[in-house]
Design a protein around this motif. Structure first.
Motif, mmCIF file in Angstrom:
data_model
loop_
_atom_site.group_PDB
_atom_site.id
_atom_site.type_symbol
_atom_site.label_atom_id
_atom_site.label_comp_id
_atom_site.label_asym_id
_atom_site.label_seq_id
_atom_site.Cartn_x
_atom_site.Cartn_y
_atom_site.Cartn_z
ATOM 1 N N TYR A 1 -4.600 -8.750 -2.675
ATOM 2 C CA TYR A 1 -3.387 -7.966 -2.934
ATOM 3 C C TYR A 1 -3.184 -7.729 -4.423
ATOM 4 O O TYR A 1 -2.688 -6.683 -4.832
ATOM 5 C CB TYR A 1 -2.154 -8.622 -2.302
ATOM 6 N N SER A 2 -3.574 -8.687 -5.256
ATOM 7 C CA SER A 2 -3.476 -8.518 -6.708
ATOM 8 C C SER A 2 -4.450 -7.454 -7.189
ATOM 9 O O SER A 2 -4.094 -6.573 -7.982
ATOM 10 C CB SER A 2 -3.769 -9.834 -7.434
ATOM 11 N N VAL A 3 -5.677 -7.540 -6.714
ATOM 12 C CA VAL A 3 -6.699 -6.566 -7.113
ATOM 13 C C VAL A 3 -6.289 -5.169 -6.660
ATOM 14 O O VAL A 3 -6.464 -4.186 -7.395
ATOM 15 C CB VAL A 3 -8.082 -6.964 -6.551
ATOM 16 N N LEU A 4 -5.714 -5.074 -5.474
ATOM 17 C CA LEU A 4 -5.250 -3.780 -4.967
ATOM 18 C C LEU A 4 -4.171 -3.197 -5.881
ATOM 19 O O LEU A 4 -4.269 -2.045 -6.333
ATOM 20 C CB LEU A 4 -4.711 -3.934 -3.543
ATOM 21 N N LEU A 5 -3.130 -3.969 -6.167
ATOM 22 C CA LEU A 5 -2.021 -3.476 -6.984
ATOM 23 C C LEU A 5 -2.471 -3.156 -8.404
ATOM 24 O O LEU A 5 -2.286 -2.040 -8.888
ATOM 25 C CB LEU A 5 -0.885 -4.502 -7.019
ATOM 26 N N VAL B 1 3.098 6.059 -2.708
ATOM 27 C CA VAL B 1 4.267 6.862 -3.089
ATOM 28 C C VAL B 1 4.364 6.970 -4.609
ATOM 29 O O VAL B 1 4.590 8.056 -5.157
ATOM 30 C CB VAL B 1 5.565 6.267 -2.499
ATOM 31 N N PHE B 2 4.162 5.860 -5.318
ATOM 32 C CA PHE B 2 4.254 5.872 -6.775
ATOM 33 C C PHE B 2 3.208 6.801 -7.386
ATOM 34 O O PHE B 2 3.526 7.662 -8.216
ATOM 35 C CB PHE B 2 4.080 4.455 -7.336
ATOM 36 N N ILE B 3 1.957 6.634 -6.970
ATOM 37 C CA ILE B 3 0.876 7.441 -7.544
ATOM 38 C C ILE B 3 1.058 8.916 -7.191
ATOM 39 O O ILE B 3 0.889 9.795 -8.041
ATOM 40 C CB ILE B 3 -0.496 6.906 -7.094
ATOM 41 N N VAL C 1 0.833 -1.206 0.000
ATOM 42 C CA VAL C 1 0.000 0.000 0.000
ATOM 43 C C VAL C 1 0.866 1.253 0.000
ATOM 44 O O VAL C 1 0.617 2.205 -0.753
ATOM 45 C CB VAL C 1 -0.960 0.003 1.213
ATOM 46 N N ALA C 2 1.915 1.259 0.825
ATOM 47 C CA ALA C 2 2.818 2.416 0.890
ATOM 48 C C ALA C 2 3.486 2.647 -0.463
ATOM 49 O O ALA C 2 3.596 3.791 -0.932
ATOM 50 C CB ALA C 2 3.865 2.203 1.975
#
Length: 195
Positions: free
Chosen positions: A126-130, A10-12, A5-6
């Protein structure tokens, strides 16, 4: 999943500075200089990618809830879309051929295809999140780029030669081969092809 999540945040955040925080970006450039800002931006971007990749691996090792169970054939669709995504990605770094001029922003097209295709084949939380976050980011960025073009702040690529399309296809297929045969397993720990 905290690291994942972090890394996403940071990327976005760093990649939406221009459209959503232009004053902050301008102050950073004034303080660091253009090259200094680009260096810091590049380092933070790379760090966020490492955070996302490592966070994804950790999240997968710790398990996560399954939000949906994709049918097996979705994996084949993902592999096909990733071939197209690889060609688009290479085209983004070459002078403009038809691929680059028609797509306008082939790197964003590559990211959208990558994210969408992985959502088809992966239903874990976690896949759906990323992949969902990266798809949403790419769509938002594409909309903001369209507005920047309309205002004259950004320009579209101008066609140079079809030769660059051929180079993009050849190098894209080679990149796809490296990813599918080794790189994906090395970085993520999952082999896309079961031999």
């Amino acid at each position: 999943m905290t690291l994942l999540v972090a890394g996403i945040i940071v990327f976005i955040a760093t990649h939406l500075l221009r459209p959503f925080a232009p004053d902050l970006r301008a102050r950073a450039i004034a303080s660091l200089g253009k090259s200094g800002f680009m260096a810091v931006h590049g380092i933070v971007s790379l760090l966020s990618l490492v955070m996302m990749a490592y966070g994804f691996v950790l999240a997968r090792e710790n398990g996560g809830s399954v939000l949906y169970q994709p049918p097996v054939f979705m994996g084949h669709i993902t592999l096909t879309l990733m071939l197209i995504s690889s060609v688009c990605l290479v085209a983004a770094f070459l002078p403009a051929g038809y691929i680059r001029t028609k797509l306008k922003f082939p790197a964003l097209a590559a990211i959208k295809l990558w994210a969408f295709s992985h959502l088809l084949a992966n239903g874990e939380s976690y896949s759906v999140l990323l992949f969902g976050a990266m798809l949403a980011w790419a769509v938002i960025l594409r909309i903001t780029l369209k507005k920047r073009i309309a205002s004259g702040e950004a320009t579209l690529p101008v066609f140079v030669s079809v030769t660059y399309d051929l180079i993009a296809i050849v190098l894209g297929v080679a990149l796809y081969g490296v990813i599918v045969l080794k790189l994906h397993e090395w970085l993520i720990g999952v082999a896309p092809l079961v031999m």
